[in-house]
Design a protein around this motif. Structure first.
Motif, PDB file in Angstrom:
ATOM      1  N   ILE A  20       0.832  -1.199   0.000  1.00  0.00           N
ATOM      2  CA  ILE A  20       0.000   0.000   0.000  1.00  0.00           C
ATOM      3  C   ILE A  20       0.869   1.252   0.000  1.00  0.00           C
ATOM      4  N   ILE A  21       1.922   1.254   0.841  1.00  0.00           N
ATOM      5  CA  ILE A  21       2.810   2.414   0.927  1.00  0.00           C
ATOM      6  C   ILE A  21       3.476   2.685  -0.414  1.00  0.00           C
ATOM      7  N   LEU A  22       3.965   1.637  -1.063  1.00  0.00           N
ATOM      8  CA  LEU A  22       4.648   1.810  -2.338  1.00  0.00           C
ATOM      9  C   LEU A  22       3.696   2.324  -3.420  1.00  0.00           C
ATOM     10  N   VAL A  23       2.463   1.832  -3.428  1.00  0.00           N
ATOM     11  CA  VAL A  23       1.494   2.289  -4.427  1.00  0.00           C
ATOM     12  C   VAL A  23       1.175   3.761  -4.224  1.00  0.00           C
ATOM     13  N   ILE A  24       0.887   4.156  -2.989  1.00  0.00           N
ATOM     14  CA  ILE A  24       0.550   5.559  -2.719  1.00  0.00           C
ATOM     15  C   ILE A  24       1.742   6.464  -3.002  1.00  0.00           C
ATOM     16  N   ALA A  25       2.955   6.022  -2.603  1.00  0.00           N
ATOM     17  CA  ALA A  25       4.142   6.829  -2.858  1.00  0.00           C
ATOM     18  C   ALA A  25       4.372   6.994  -4.361  1.00  0.00           C
ATOM     19  N   GLY A  26       4.198   5.914  -5.113  1.00  0.00           N
ATOM     20  CA  GLY A  26       4.361   6.005  -6.565  1.00  0.00           C
ATOM     21  C   GLY A  26       3.326   6.926  -7.192  1.00  0.00           C
ATOM     22  N   GLN A  27       2.068   6.793  -6.773  1.00  0.00           N
ATOM     23  CA  GLN A  27       1.024   7.672  -7.296  1.00  0.00           C
ATOM     24  C   GLN A  27       1.334   9.135  -6.984  1.00  0.00           C
ATOM     25  N   ALA A  28       1.779   9.408  -5.754  1.00  0.00           N
ATOM     26  CA  ALA A  28       2.069  10.784  -5.360  1.00  0.00           C
ATOM     27  C   ALA A  28       3.219  11.363  -6.179  1.00  0.00           C
ATOM     28  N   GLY A  29       4.273  10.564  -6.373  1.00  0.00           N
ATOM     29  CA  GLY A  29       5.408  11.046  -7.157  1.00  0.00           C
ATOM     30  C   GLY A  29       5.024  11.351  -8.592  1.00  0.00           C
ATOM     31  N   VAL A  30       4.295  10.448  -9.225  1.00  0.00           N
ATOM     32  CA  VAL A  30       3.867  10.657 -10.614  1.00  0.00           C
ATOM     33  C   VAL A  30       2.934  11.860 -10.714  1.00  0.00           C
ATOM     34  N   ALA A  31       2.001  11.985  -9.779  1.00  0.00           N
ATOM     35  CA  ALA A  31       1.050  13.102  -9.809  1.00  0.00           C
ATOM     36  C   ALA A  31       1.755  14.444  -9.625  1.00  0.00           C
ATOM     37  N   VAL A 158      -4.195  10.242 -12.351  1.00  0.00           N
ATOM     38  CA  VAL A 158      -3.209   9.243 -11.922  1.00  0.00           C
ATOM     39  C   VAL A 158      -3.886   8.062 -11.252  1.00  0.00           C
ATOM     40  N   VAL A 159      -4.805   8.333 -10.306  1.00  0.00           N
ATOM     41  CA  VAL A 159      -5.437   7.223  -9.579  1.00  0.00           C
ATOM     42  C   VAL A 159      -6.504   6.531 -10.413  1.00  0.00           C
ATOM     43  N   GLY A 160      -7.034   7.226 -11.452  1.00  0.00           N
ATOM     44  CA  GLY A 160      -8.091   6.624 -12.242  1.00  0.00           C
ATOM     45  C   GLY A 160      -7.639   5.996 -13.540  1.00  0.00           C
ATOM     46  N   LEU A 161      -6.558   6.540 -14.135  1.00  0.00           N
ATOM     47  CA  LEU A 161      -6.134   6.072 -15.448  1.00  0.00           C
ATOM     48  C   LEU A 161      -4.734   5.477 -15.456  1.00  0.00           C
ATOM     49  N   LEU A 162      -3.784   6.167 -14.855  1.00  0.00           N
ATOM     50  CA  LEU A 162      -2.390   5.744 -14.994  1.00  0.00           C
ATOM     51  C   LEU A 162      -2.001   4.640 -14.018  1.00  0.00           C
ATOM     52  N   LEU A 163      -2.316   4.836 -12.726  1.00  0.00           N
ATOM     53  CA  LEU A 163      -1.903   3.859 -11.702  1.00  0.00           C
ATOM     54  C   LEU A 163      -3.074   3.496 -10.795  1.00  0.00           C
ATOM     55  N   PRO A 164      -4.167   3.003 -11.344  1.00  0.00           N
ATOM     56  CA  PRO A 164      -5.297   2.650 -10.473  1.00  0.00           C
ATOM     57  C   PRO A 164      -5.035   1.370  -9.697  1.00  0.00           C
ATOM     58  N   VAL A 165      -5.500   1.325  -8.464  1.00  0.00           N
ATOM     59  CA  VAL A 165      -5.393   0.092  -7.687  1.00  0.00           C
ATOM     60  C   VAL A 165      -6.505  -0.857  -8.111  1.00  0.00           C
ATOM     61  N   ASN A 166      -6.297  -2.129  -7.854  1.00  0.00           N
ATOM     62  CA  ASN A 166      -7.321  -3.133  -8.151  1.00  0.00           C
ATOM     63  C   ASN A 166      -8.361  -3.114  -7.031  1.00  0.00           C
ATOM     64  N   PRO A 167      -9.621  -2.752  -7.326  1.00  0.00           N
ATOM     65  CA  PRO A 167     -10.604  -2.625  -6.240  1.00  0.00           C
ATOM     66  C   PRO A 167     -10.853  -3.930  -5.491  1.00  0.00           C
ATOM     67  N   MET A 168     -10.781  -5.063  -6.187  1.00  0.00           N
ATOM     68  CA  MET A 168     -11.025  -6.331  -5.516  1.00  0.00           C
ATOM     69  C   MET A 168      -9.864  -6.698  -4.596  1.00  0.00           C
ATOM     70  N   ARG A 169      -8.657  -6.322  -4.971  1.00  0.00           N
ATOM     71  CA  ARG A 169      -7.519  -6.562  -4.085  1.00  0.00           C
ATOM     72  C   ARG A 169      -7.611  -5.673  -2.847  1.00  0.00           C
ATOM     73  N   VAL A 170      -8.108  -4.464  -3.026  1.00  0.00           N
ATOM     74  CA  VAL A 170      -8.298  -3.562  -1.884  1.00  0.00           C
ATOM     75  C   VAL A 170      -9.261  -4.189  -0.882  1.00  0.00           C
ATOM     76  N   ILE A 171     -10.377  -4.719  -1.392  1.00  0.00           N
ATOM     77  CA  ILE A 171     -11.376  -5.331  -0.511  1.00  0.00           C
ATOM     78  C   ILE A 171     -10.820  -6.589   0.135  1.00  0.00           C
ATOM     79  N   ASP A 172     -10.180  -7.435  -0.667  1.00  0.00           N
ATOM     80  CA  ASP A 172      -9.656  -8.691  -0.130  1.00  0.00           C
ATOM     81  C   ASP A 172      -8.597  -8.436   0.935  1.00  0.00           C
TER      82      ASP A 172
END
Length: 370
Positions: A20-31, A158-172
């Motif tokens: 989770i940390i790596l995904v958010i950090a990557g999204q923030a850097g790209v954005a 960024v969160v919707g098109l370039l680096l979106p998280v998988n919603p089912m993985r978020v729930i799981d």
């Protein structure tokens, strides 16, 4: 064995947190990089500091609140600019004028929203900028509003098109610790019944009560998954699955409540020396396995048929237990099992009336067979 299993679970939890940390950090850097490039190169803004700041603010907002955060960001900036400009035209510039402008901007924002948040914070900060920098920086307010728009839009892209998280993985990811705890503690309750160990049931109850923080994270994750499935075209096909989770989670909450009641009534029954039929620990173990299978089958997106069959088998075992003469608290254990099964079937997607009928039919079938 238990220590090794607990250590493995903690290791997996840390890996999920790192992911989770790596995904958010990557999204923030790209954005941040994209918003600065857009404002600087396309809009000819020499120092667009507010654009990457706004983009990062959108990214680090709680999952499920990013779209709302973008709207609040824009409205807050606009509100601060309007209030600040109107008041300064009348009051002029100075220290006390700054205090009045900020106080009134925040007052208006709170009256509009009824709570603190991004809109209120942006209204206050925009009013500060207007009151302090506007005399020496012409057109500051419009560049601030433009930067906020660029940052907000880029953050959503960024969160919707370039680096979106998988919603089912978020729930799981959010559901895993809850299902794991329920499965393990139901097994503990079954062992407590078999070994007539009231203390073991009490400890299981304490551990089930400690799952509330995980439940809160599950609800937050469902909001985030709903947002991703709405704004990310790559995951539009998962909307139906996310909606199914949203419909079922309220019933799943009640399953957890019934599991706590099951532990409490088991402990009380054992403390009072009541006899518990052998079918009861069988029923509890089947309920534990039904929950584990529900998670496994939900990952695939297919109907959880195995979990449903095992839930009905739980009701059958509980029905066979009721053939025996039961004392007060033991009868309460059976009632909690029936209710948990019905709520579990509802969480799968069945209507309440049908879930109740299916549970009663399974219990009555077991009674006839006995």
């Amino acid at each position: 064995m238990r220590v090794r299993r607990h250590g493995g679970e903690m290791g997996r939890l840390r890996l999920r947190q790192l992911e989770i940390i790596l995904v958010i950090a990557g999204q923030a850097g790209v954005a941040a990089a994209l918003s600065w490039a857009v404002a600087h190169n396309l809009l000819d803004r020499p120092f667009p500091i507010f654009a990457p700041s706004a983009a990062v603010g959108i990214i680090v907002a709680a999952l499920g609140q990013r779209a709302r955060r973008t709207v609040e960001l824009m409205l807050g900036v606009a509100l601060g600019l309007v209030v600040g400009n109107l008041l300064l035209l009348v009051l002029g510039f100075g220290a006390w004028q700054l205090g009045v402008v900020v106080a009134l901007a925040i007052t208006v924002a709170l009256l509009l929203t009824g709570r603190s948040g991004a809109l209120v914070a942006q209204a206050g900060s925009a009013a500060v900028l207007i009151a302090t920098l506007s005399p020496g920086e012409p057109d500051l307010e419009w560049s601030r509003l433009l930067d906020a728009a660029v940052g907000g839009v880029v953050g959503l892209v960024v969160v919707g098109l370039l680096l979106p998280v998988n919603p089912m993985r978020v729930i799981d990811r959010a559901a895993t610790p809850i299902i794991t705890t329920l499965h393990e503690q139901l097994q503990e309750i079954a062992h407590a019944m078999t070994e007539r160990d009231a203390g073991r049931a009490v400890r299981a109850l304490d551990r089930l009560r400690a799952v509330d923080a995980d439940v809160d994270r599950l609800h937050e994750s469902l909001q985030g998954a709903e947002e991703v499935a709405l704004i990310a075209p790559r995951h539009w096909r998962r909307r139906h699955d996310v909606e199914r989770y949203l419909r079922g989670v309220q019933h799943f909450d009640r399953v957890m409540i019934e599991c706590r009641g099951l532990a409490r009534w088991t402990a009380t029954s054992l403390q009072n020396g009541e006899r518990l039929p052998a079918e009861l620990p069988v029923a509890v173990r089947r309920l534990a396995e039904a929950l584990r299978l529900l998670r496994q089958e939900s990952r695939t997106g297919r109907p959880p048929t195995k979990a449903l069959r095992l839930a009905l088998a739980t009701a059958e075992a509980a029905g066979r237990a009721r053939v025996h003469p039961l004392e007060r608290y033991a009868d309460g254990v059976v009632t909690r099992l029936f209710t948990a099964v019905s709520d579990l079937i509802r969480s799968i997607g069945y209507e309440p009336d049908r879930a109740n009928r299916m549970t009663r039919a399974a219990a009555q079938r077991a009674t006839r067979d006995a």
